[in-house]
Scaffold this active site. Structure first.
Site, short mmCIF file in Angstrom:
data_model
loop_
_atom_site.label_atom_id
_atom_site.label_comp_id
_atom_site.label_asym_id
_atom_site.label_seq_id
_atom_site.Cartn_x
_atom_site.Cartn_y
_atom_site.Cartn_z
N ASP A 12 0.83 -1.22 0.00
CA ASP A 12 0.00 0.00 0.00
C ASP A 12 0.86 1.27 0.00
O ASP A 12 1.94 1.30 0.60
CB ASP A 12 -0.91 -0.02 1.24
CG ASP A 12 -2.00 1.03 1.15
OD1 ASP A 12 -2.32 1.49 0.04
OD2 ASP A 12 -2.54 1.42 2.21
N TRP A 17 2.65 8.04 -2.76
CA TRP A 17 4.07 8.26 -3.11
C TRP A 17 4.16 8.99 -4.45
O TRP A 17 4.91 9.95 -4.60
CB TRP A 17 4.79 6.91 -3.19
CG TRP A 17 6.28 7.03 -3.34
CD1 TRP A 17 7.22 6.97 -2.34
CD2 TRP A 17 7.02 7.22 -4.57
NE1 TRP A 17 8.48 7.11 -2.86
CE2 TRP A 17 8.39 7.27 -4.23
CE3 TRP A 17 6.66 7.35 -5.90
CZ2 TRP A 17 9.40 7.44 -5.18
CZ3 TRP A 17 7.66 7.53 -6.86
CH2 TRP A 17 9.02 7.58 -6.50
N HIS A 29 2.77 3.71 -8.86
CA HIS A 29 2.65 2.28 -9.19
C HIS A 29 3.92 1.80 -9.91
O HIS A 29 4.42 0.71 -9.64
CB HIS A 29 1.42 2.04 -10.06
CG HIS A 29 0.13 2.27 -9.32
ND1 HIS A 29 -0.14 1.70 -8.11
CD2 HIS A 29 -0.95 3.05 -9.61
CE1 HIS A 29 -1.34 2.09 -7.68
NE2 HIS A 29 -1.85 2.92 -8.58
N TRP A 61 -11.64 -2.13 -8.69
CA TRP A 61 -12.34 -1.76 -9.93
C TRP A 61 -13.04 -0.40 -9.79
O TRP A 61 -13.43 0.20 -10.78
CB TRP A 61 -13.38 -2.83 -10.32
CG TRP A 61 -12.77 -4.14 -10.71
CD1 TRP A 61 -12.81 -5.29 -9.98
CD2 TRP A 61 -12.04 -4.45 -11.90
NE1 TRP A 61 -12.13 -6.30 -10.64
CE2 TRP A 61 -11.66 -5.81 -11.82
CE3 TRP A 61 -11.65 -3.71 -13.03
CZ2 TRP A 61 -10.91 -6.44 -12.82
CZ3 TRP A 61 -10.91 -4.34 -14.02
CH2 TRP A 61 -10.55 -5.69 -13.90
N LEU A 122 11.03 -20.39 -5.52
CA LEU A 122 10.08 -19.49 -4.85
C LEU A 122 8.77 -19.50 -5.62
O LEU A 122 8.78 -19.40 -6.85
CB LEU A 122 10.66 -18.05 -4.83
CG LEU A 122 9.70 -16.94 -4.37
CD1 LEU A 122 9.42 -17.05 -2.87
CD2 LEU A 122 10.29 -15.56 -4.68
N LEU A 179 -6.99 -4.93 6.98
CA LEU A 179 -6.67 -6.11 6.16
C LEU A 179 -7.23 -6.02 4.74
O LEU A 179 -6.83 -6.79 3.86
CB LEU A 179 -7.19 -7.38 6.84
CG LEU A 179 -6.52 -7.73 8.18
CD1 LEU A 179 -7.13 -8.98 8.76
CD2 LEU A 179 -5.02 -7.93 8.01
C1 FPP Z 1 -1.92 0.01 -3.39
O1 FPP Z 1 -1.48 1.35 -3.29
C2 FPP Z 1 -1.32 -0.64 -4.55
C3 FPP Z 1 -2.01 -1.22 -5.56
C4 FPP Z 1 -3.49 -1.25 -5.61
C5 FPP Z 1 -1.32 -1.82 -6.71
C6 FPP Z 1 -0.05 -2.55 -6.41
C7 FPP Z 1 0.73 -2.63 -7.66
C8 FPP Z 1 2.07 -2.58 -7.77
C9 FPP Z 1 2.99 -2.62 -6.61
C10 FPP Z 1 2.70 -2.52 -9.11
C11 FPP Z 1 2.28 -3.60 -10.03
C12 FPP Z 1 2.64 -4.93 -9.54
C13 FPP Z 1 2.93 -5.97 -10.35
C14 FPP Z 1 3.29 -7.27 -9.74
C15 FPP Z 1 2.95 -5.85 -11.81
P1 FPP Z 1 -2.55 2.51 -3.43
O2 FPP Z 1 -2.63 2.88 -4.86
O3 FPP Z 1 -3.82 2.10 -2.78
O4 FPP Z 1 -1.84 3.66 -2.61
P2 FPP Z 1 -2.54 4.81 -1.79
O5 FPP Z 1 -3.07 4.17 -0.54
O6 FPP Z 1 -1.40 5.73 -1.51
O7 FPP Z 1 -3.60 5.41 -2.65
#
Ligand code: FPP
Length: 224
Positions: A12, A17, A29, A61, A122, A179
């Site tokens: 998260d 960031w 991302h 979504w 892994l 969670l």
């Molecule tokens: C949550 O942060 C993160 C996600 C919903 C996506 C996670 C994806 C990646 C780490 C990159 C892609 C991964 C792969 C394996 C290709 P958030 O967007 O909810 O952050 P925020 O809480 O700051 O809004």
């Protein structure tokens, strides 16, 4: 010292960031993907056998279409560019969640799973369009249909994580303590680490600090 087989991570903080450093959630991302590579490398070094990464939830979504499309294009490029090197490192990729994406992405996911299925260094469980409540409901339905007795052992066989030990460690970055519908059944006895850092800032030292701390915890599993 506690054995460590399985680490699950809620990655998260990408959006925050990205906004802070580049004025775009999507940039977060992209940066988060580098941290994914760091934890894969460190997991192998630590002889961890299962790494479960929450990449996209059934609730994600609701996000703007532009962000969803960006996340899936990141994933598609990641698989296209990295699957060969993951395979060489004997990493097995398994998707948990419902594969309801574009037919191109679905094909790529199935192909990547097939290519790496015999690997044993892994196992990465990539949670995509995953929601724990949905997983539990589907498992109940399948068990009902099978007419088997409802026991913990029988029920587990219908979870998407069947044949995978429950996570020893659950990490959530991003300074939020919840969670978010992730592995609700499976984390019943996991050691949970909530990290203040946003996912793109999480590094190998943070990961190894958690592992070291986990190994010294007295795990009772209800005993004394
Ligand atoms: C949550 O942060 C993160 C996600 C919903 C996506 C996670 C994806 C990646 C780490 C990159 C892609 C991964 C792969 C394996 C290709 P958030 O967007 O909810 O952050 P925020 O809480 O700051 O809004």
């Amino acid at each position: 010292m506690n054995p460590l087989r399985h680490v699950a991570i809620i990655m998260d903080g990408n959006g925050r960031w990205g906004l802070k450093h580049k004025k775009s959630r999507n940039a977060g991302h992209r940066a988060g993907l580098n941290t994914v590579e760091v934890v894969i490398k460190e997991s192998i070094k630590n002889n961890i056998k299962y790494l479960t990464l929450f990449a996209f939830s059934t609730e994600n979504w609701k996000r703007p279409k532009k962000e969803i499309n960006y996340l899936f294009s990141l994933l598609e490029n990641f698989l296209k560019n990295k699957i060969e090197s993951l395979h060489k490192k004997k990493i097995k990729l398994q998707i948990i969640g419902n594969k309801k994406f574009s037919s191109n992405l679905n094909k790529l996911l199935v192909k990547s799973e097939k290519k790496t299925k015999k690997n044993n260094v892994l196992q990465i469980n990539l949670a995509l369009n995953y929601g724990s409540k949905l997983e539990l409901i589907e498992a109940f339905k399948k068990l009902q249909k099978s007419k088997k007795t409802l026991t913990e052992k029988n029920f587990k066989q219908y979870l998407q994580t069947k044949n995978i030990p429950d996570p020893d460690i659950l990490i959530r970055t991003g300074n939020t303590q919840r969670l978010s519908n992730f592995l609700l059944w499976q984390v019943a006895y996991s050691e949970i680490f909530f990290e203040k850092k946003l996912w793109p800032d999480f590094n190998h030292e943070d990961y190894n600090r958690i592992i070291k701390k986990y190994k010294k915890i007295k795990r009772n599993f209800g005993n004394v």
